[in-house]
Design a protein around this motif. Structure first.
Motif, PDB file in Angstrom:
ATOM      1  N   TRP A 279       0.848  -1.190   0.000  1.00 34.48           N
ATOM      2  CA  TRP A 279       0.000   0.000   0.000  1.00 34.48           C
ATOM      3  C   TRP A 279       0.884   1.239   0.000  1.00 34.48           C
ATOM      4  O   TRP A 279       2.052   1.189   0.391  1.00 34.48           O
ATOM      5  CB  TRP A 279      -0.913   0.012   1.247  1.00 34.48           C
ATOM      6  N   GLN A 280       0.327   2.352  -0.443  1.00 34.64           N
ATOM      7  CA  GLN A 280       1.017   3.633  -0.324  1.00 34.64           C
ATOM      8  C   GLN A 280       0.006   4.770  -0.450  1.00 34.64           C
ATOM      9  O   GLN A 280      -1.044   4.618  -1.086  1.00 34.64           O
ATOM     10  CB  GLN A 280       2.126   3.790  -1.358  1.00 34.64           C
ATOM     11  N   ILE A 281       0.314   5.885   0.180  1.00 34.58           N
ATOM     12  CA  ILE A 281      -0.541   7.055   0.119  1.00 34.58           C
ATOM     13  C   ILE A 281       0.293   8.286   0.433  1.00 34.58           C
ATOM     14  O   ILE A 281       1.236   8.215   1.238  1.00 34.58           O
ATOM     15  CB  ILE A 281      -1.738   6.945   1.095  1.00 34.58           C
ATOM     16  N   GLU A 282      -0.016   9.394  -0.204  1.00 30.01           N
ATOM     17  CA  GLU A 282       0.702  10.643   0.060  1.00 30.01           C
ATOM     18  C   GLU A 282      -0.056  11.472   1.087  1.00 30.01           C
ATOM     19  O   GLU A 282      -1.288  11.430   1.166  1.00 30.01           O
ATOM     20  CB  GLU A 282       0.877  11.430  -1.236  1.00 30.01           C
ATOM     21  N   TRP A 283       0.693  12.222   1.864  1.00 30.19           N
ATOM     22  CA  TRP A 283       0.102  13.065   2.914  1.00 30.19           C
ATOM     23  C   TRP A 283       0.849  14.389   2.960  1.00 30.19           C
ATOM     24  O   TRP A 283       2.076  14.414   2.931  1.00 30.19           O
ATOM     25  CB  TRP A 283       0.182  12.353   4.267  1.00 30.19           C
ATOM     26  N   GLN A 284       0.094  15.466   3.025  1.00 30.25           N
ATOM     27  CA  GLN A 284       0.678  16.799   3.077  1.00 30.25           C
ATOM     28  C   GLN A 284       0.589  17.343   4.508  1.00 30.25           C
ATOM     29  O   GLN A 284      -0.491  17.677   4.982  1.00 30.25           O
ATOM     30  CB  GLN A 284      -0.055  17.753   2.136  1.00 30.25           C
ATOM     31  N   PRO A 285       1.707  17.405   5.245  1.00 28.36           N
ATOM     32  CA  PRO A 285       1.674  17.977   6.597  1.00 28.36           C
ATOM     33  C   PRO A 285       1.445  19.482   6.532  1.00 28.36           C
ATOM     34  O   PRO A 285       1.728  20.120   5.524  1.00 28.36           O
ATOM     35  CB  PRO A 285       3.061  17.648   7.153  1.00 28.36           C
ATOM     36  N   HIS A 286       0.956  20.030   7.632  1.00 28.65           N
ATOM     37  CA  HIS A 286       0.648  21.456   7.671  1.00 28.65           C
ATOM     38  C   HIS A 286       1.772  22.285   8.283  1.00 28.65           C
ATOM     39  O   HIS A 286       1.705  23.522   8.257  1.00 28.65           O
ATOM     40  CB  HIS A 286      -0.642  21.694   8.473  1.00 28.65           C
ATOM     41  N   ALA A 287       2.778  21.641   8.823  1.00 30.82           N
ATOM     42  CA  ALA A 287       3.874  22.383   9.457  1.00 30.82           C
ATOM     43  C   ALA A 287       5.101  21.493   9.502  1.00 30.82           C
ATOM     44  O   ALA A 287       4.995  20.260   9.488  1.00 30.82           O
ATOM     45  CB  ALA A 287       3.486  22.814  10.866  1.00 30.82           C
ATOM     46  N   PRO A 288       6.287  22.099   9.539  1.00 28.98           N
ATOM     47  CA  PRO A 288       7.503  21.295   9.667  1.00 28.98           C
ATOM     48  C   PRO A 288       7.657  20.767  11.090  1.00 28.98           C
ATOM     49  O   PRO A 288       7.013  21.237  12.012  1.00 28.98           O
ATOM     50  CB  PRO A 288       8.613  22.293   9.325  1.00 28.98           C
ATOM     51  N   GLY A 289       8.519  19.770  11.239  1.00 32.16           N
ATOM     52  CA  GLY A 289       8.809  19.245  12.576  1.00 32.16           C
ATOM     53  C   GLY A 289       8.880  17.738  12.588  1.00 32.16           C
ATOM     54  O   GLY A 289       8.904  17.079  11.545  1.00 32.16           O
ATOM     55  N   ASP A 290       8.912  17.179  13.789  1.00 34.29           N
ATOM     56  CA  ASP A 290       9.005  15.739  13.981  1.00 34.29           C
ATOM     57  C   ASP A 290       7.618  15.134  14.115  1.00 34.29           C
ATOM     58  O   ASP A 290       6.765  15.671  14.834  1.00 34.29           O
ATOM     59  CB  ASP A 290       9.824  15.413  15.230  1.00 34.29           C
ATOM     60  N   TYR A 291       7.413  14.009  13.460  1.00 34.66           N
ATOM     61  CA  TYR A 291       6.142  13.295  13.515  1.00 34.66           C
ATOM     62  C   TYR A 291       6.403  11.827  13.842  1.00 34.66           C
ATOM     63  O   TYR A 291       7.482  11.295  13.583  1.00 34.66           O
ATOM     64  CB  TYR A 291       5.409  13.358  12.171  1.00 34.66           C
ATOM     65  N   VAL A 292       5.364  11.158  14.369  1.00 34.61           N
ATOM     66  CA  VAL A 292       5.388   9.712  14.592  1.00 34.61           C
ATOM     67  C   VAL A 292       4.208   9.112  13.841  1.00 34.61           C
ATOM     68  O   VAL A 292       3.057   9.533  14.036  1.00 34.61           O
ATOM     69  CB  VAL A 292       5.290   9.344  16.085  1.00 34.61           C
ATOM     70  N   VAL A 293       4.475   8.143  12.976  1.00 36.68           N
ATOM     71  CA  VAL A 293       3.407   7.450  12.264  1.00 36.68           C
ATOM     72  C   VAL A 293       3.430   5.980  12.658  1.00 36.68           C
ATOM     73  O   VAL A 293       4.492   5.371  12.802  1.00 36.68           O
ATOM     74  CB  VAL A 293       3.549   7.609  10.730  1.00 36.68           C
ATOM     75  N   LYS A 294       2.247   5.405  12.874  1.00 38.50           N
ATOM     76  CA  LYS A 294       2.096   3.996  13.207  1.00 38.50           C
ATOM     77  C   LYS A 294       1.166   3.342  12.183  1.00 38.50           C
ATOM     78  O   LYS A 294       0.295   3.995  11.620  1.00 38.50           O
ATOM     79  CB  LYS A 294       1.497   3.826  14.609  1.00 38.50           C
ATOM     80  N   VAL A 295       1.356   2.047  11.968  1.00 32.96           N
ATOM     81  CA  VAL A 295       0.514   1.302  11.043  1.00 32.96           C
ATOM     82  C   VAL A 295       0.013   0.044  11.743  1.00 32.96           C
ATOM     83  O   VAL A 295       0.713  -0.552  12.571  1.00 32.96           O
ATOM     84  CB  VAL A 295       1.275   0.939   9.747  1.00 32.96           C
ATOM     85  N   ARG A 296      -1.210  -0.352  11.420  1.00 30.90           N
ATOM     86  CA  ARG A 296      -1.743  -1.621  11.911  1.00 30.90           C
ATOM     87  C   ARG A 296      -2.633  -2.228  10.837  1.00 30.90           C
ATOM     88  O   ARG A 296      -3.113  -1.540   9.928  1.00 30.90           O
ATOM     89  CB  ARG A 296      -2.531  -1.437  13.207  1.00 30.90           C
ATOM     90  N   ALA A 297      -2.857  -3.542  10.941  1.00 31.33           N
ATOM     91  CA  ALA A 297      -3.670  -4.259   9.953  1.00 31.33           C
ATOM     92  C   ALA A 297      -4.694  -5.130  10.667  1.00 31.33           C
ATOM     93  O   ALA A 297      -4.508  -5.539  11.822  1.00 31.33           O
ATOM     94  CB  ALA A 297      -2.780  -5.130   9.065  1.00 31.33           C
ATOM     95  N   THR A 298      -5.773  -5.403   9.957  1.00 29.93           N
ATOM     96  CA  THR A 298      -6.803  -6.341  10.397  1.00 29.93           C
ATOM     97  C   THR A 298      -6.930  -7.423   9.343  1.00 29.93           C
ATOM     98  O   THR A 298      -6.908  -7.129   8.142  1.00 29.93           O
ATOM     99  CB  THR A 298      -8.156  -5.635  10.586  1.00 29.93           C
ATOM    100  N   ASP A 299      -7.051  -8.696   9.788  1.00 26.17           N
ATOM    101  CA  ASP A 299      -7.137  -9.783   8.810  1.00 26.17           C
ATOM    102  C   ASP A 299      -8.582 -10.252   8.616  1.00 26.17           C
ATOM    103  O   ASP A 299      -9.519  -9.757   9.253  1.00 26.17           O
ATOM    104  CB  ASP A 299      -6.212 -10.941   9.199  1.00 26.17           C
ATOM    105  N   SER A 300      -8.752 -11.216   7.718  1.00 24.99           N
ATOM    106  CA  SER A 300     -10.080 -11.689   7.338  1.00 24.99           C
ATOM    107  C   SER A 300     -10.794 -12.443   8.447  1.00 24.99           C
ATOM    108  O   SER A 300     -12.001 -12.697   8.351  1.00 24.99           O
ATOM    109  CB  SER A 300      -9.981 -12.572   6.093  1.00 24.99           C
TER     110      SER A 300
END
Length: 330
Positions: A279-300
């Motif tokens: 998967w992939q997706i673009e995201w436009q932040p509103h300000a500079p700085g440090d961010y933390v992103v997390k990902v999770r999945a759900t199965d069938s």
């Protein structure tokens, strides 16, 4: 409450400018893309993990084998015990199977996973050659280096004895002349440098199994971010990309959370059985700085990865989520 999409996300950054510690980082230029992008080292231009980038175990030495003196011995509860040389196997009807492999010791901060195109002889074709007896319930495998494991015959319906990887001969590091490939189980159930296969009513304990690891070896649901990388600096728009994998179960949802905010759904195309979902997706932040992103999945089956960065590996493998700290410079 309805989840926001990433495009709708608004972040207040009054508290955001944390101390600007400088890290050794790589810069990336994000370009809009409708197609999934290659991600070194995990995904090449073909969509498969390049062979020379495929993860390797460091717990045992690579075995160098002269195929001219090698054969696979099939015995046990069969009508006709047989030896199969590499030439014999390559002369049999072959299949090509995309399949994702991962280690039971893989975890977010040490990702051991890869997706390759495997070519070889279907396990069922070998059974047809030797004549499986009705009392056989398990296949016991042994490698040239003494490694042993086993699987129920029912779990080997789609298994392949592979002698090629990504269109080339299997490299020594991946088990030349032949290794077992089985969708949906961890790689310790897929021995490299395979030497013998015995069909039995009840199995003897294997290398990992005798140490308390799962006897079934079924892959746990997991997900990971490929980009951005840890402590990477991104200019402007951010490309989030990664994978989710649940063995032979399908992925029903993938979600991202930014700065511990709400989980937001990510669009994706379902993968074929036994393959990771990219998967992939673009995201436009509103300000500079440090961010933390997390990902999770759900199965069938309805299982969602718990919101925890640390879960035990032993004895079944981990479903811990992956989190990445990155920096936006605008």
């Amino acid at each position: 409450m309805r989840l926001k999409t990433l495009q709708q996300l608004q972040i207040t950054r009054s508290q955001f400018l944390r101390p600007y510690t400088r890290f050794p980082v790589n810069r990336i230029a994000v370009e809009p893309s409708a197609a999934l992008s290659p991600v070194v080292p995990y995904v090449g231009k073909t969509g498969f993990t390049p062979t020379d980038s495929f993860y390797k175990h460091v717990s045992h030495e690579t075995v160098q084998i002269d195929a001219a003196h090698w054969h696979l011995h099939v015995s046990g509860l069969v009508s006709q015990p047989s030896n199969f040389s590499l030439d014999t196997m390559q002369a049999m009807s072959a299949v090509e199977m995309p399949c994702t492999l991962t280690s039971i010791t893989s975890q977010p901060n040490n990702l051991l996973i890869g997706h390759a195109l495997w070519k070889g002889v279907p396990f069922k074709a070998l059974l047809d050659q030797v004549g499986l007896r009705s009392e056989a319930q398990y296949a016991q495998f042994r490698s040239v280096n003494g490694y042993a494991t086993y699987l129920p015959i029912d779990a080997l319906e789609d298994a392949v004895l592979a002698y090629a990887m990504n269109g080339e001969s299997l490299p020594a590091e991946q088990g030349y002349p032949a290794r077992l490939i089985v969708p949906g189980v961890y790689d310790y159930k897929m021995p490299k440098w395979i030497q013998s296969m015995e069909l039995v009513a009840a199995p003897s304990s294997g290398h990992y199994e005798s140490r308390g690891w799962s006897a079934e070896g079924n892959v746990q649901t997991t997900s990971a971010l490929f980009t951005p990388r840890l402590r990477e600096v991104v200019n402007g728009k951010v490309l989030f990309s990664g994978m989710a994998f649940a063995g032979t179960r399908t992925i029903s949802s993938i979600e991202l959370s930014i700065d511990d905010g709400e989980w937001m759904p990510v669009p994706f195309t379902a993968a074929e059985r036994g393959a990771w979902t990219r998967w992939q997706i673009e995201w436009q932040p509103h300000a500079p700085g440090d961010y933390v992103v997390k990902v999770r999945a759900t199965d069938s089956e309805g299982f969602t990865q718990p919101d925890s960065l640390t879960l035990p590996l032993f004895p079944n493998g981990s479903s811990a989520i992956h989190a990445v700290v990155f920096r936006v410079s605008m």
